[in-house]
Design a protein around this motif. Structure first.
Motif: not given
Length: 252
Positions: A1-6, A25-30, A198-199, A237-238
């Protein structure tokens, strides 16, 4: 499984920058997170794209409420996706249901065609679908890259076991992102029980207005607001990194 992302649900440019600075790791803009999130303004979107270097996904949702859209709302969503494409966004977050609670594949296909080469997340419409397992298969068939889910529960912690069932059902055909009510205090448990890839969290804190003059008599016009906080993102993240390390097999 790929490394989990935040992923951080950012309700403004300032929130997106806090997410980036905190190690997301990523932004969801809303915007309008209090009602589940809606599409941000063009100005917010354009300026955030200028400033944010990490992958930027945009929520495509024209209003709060259900996910059953009429022709005018569908046109709004198509135009918003076209704007995202022109600005060079990395992905969009979509979803639509029919009146009976099934995935509206016709509407979703229109949105996906407009998205072109952008990444695709199917949002929490899956959680209010008549059958989330069936909705997951529909999202896979549509070519979505991930689904965001709370396991059809109020929070991802409450729905962790249901999320795990979706992960097992997915069989690596689509990534499953756990979201709703995730914080540093429950992230480890959600990650362990759900086995999600992912989280998704808002990492928000109250920002106190610098206004010295205040009129506290007008309901709905409170001067303070919620915004993603860099230190909360860093803590998430930590925590997620510690989960990854604890799951990694020891060196021989």
């Amino acid at each position: 499984m790929s490394a989990p992302l935040l992923e951080i649900a950012a309700n403004s440019l300032a929130s997106a920058l806090a997410a980036q600075d905190g190690g997301a790791d990523r932004v969801e803009l809303c915007e309008n997170l209090g009602e589940g999130g809606c599409t941000p303004s063009y100005g917010t979107l354009a300026r955030t794209r200028d400033c944010v270097r990490i992958p930027l996904y945009v929520l495509i949702r024209p209003r709060p409420g259900d996910f059953y859209y009429d022709e005018f709302e569908r046109d709004v969503m198509l135009r918003d996706i076209e704007a995202c494409a022109r600005l060079g966004c990395d992905g969009v977050v979509i979803g639509a249901l029919d009146a009976d609670g099934h995935v509206d594949t016709a509407t979703c296909r229109e949105l996906i065609v407009a998205a072109g080469f952008m990444g695709l997340t199917f949002h929490r419409a899956i959680d209010v679908a008549r059958d989330p397992a069936q909705a997951l298969e529909a999202a896979i068939a549509l070519g979505c890259h991930r689904v965001l889910t709370s396991g059809a529960s109020t929070t991802a912690l409450e729905g962790a076991d249901a999320i795990a069932a979706l992960v097992q059902q997915a069989e690596h055909r689509i990534r499953v992102m756990a979201g709703a009510g995730i914080n540093a205090g429950n992230l480890r448990e959600v990650a362990g029980r759900s086995q999600a890839d992912e989280f998704h969290a808002s990492a928000k804190a109250l920002r106190v207005s610098a206004m010295r003059h205040r009129n506290g008599l007008l309901a709905g016009l409170d001067p303070d607001w919620q915004q993603s906080d860099r230190e909360i993102v860093r803590t998430l993240r930590r925590t997620l990194d510690a989960v990854i390390r604890s799951d990694r097999p020891a060196a021989p």
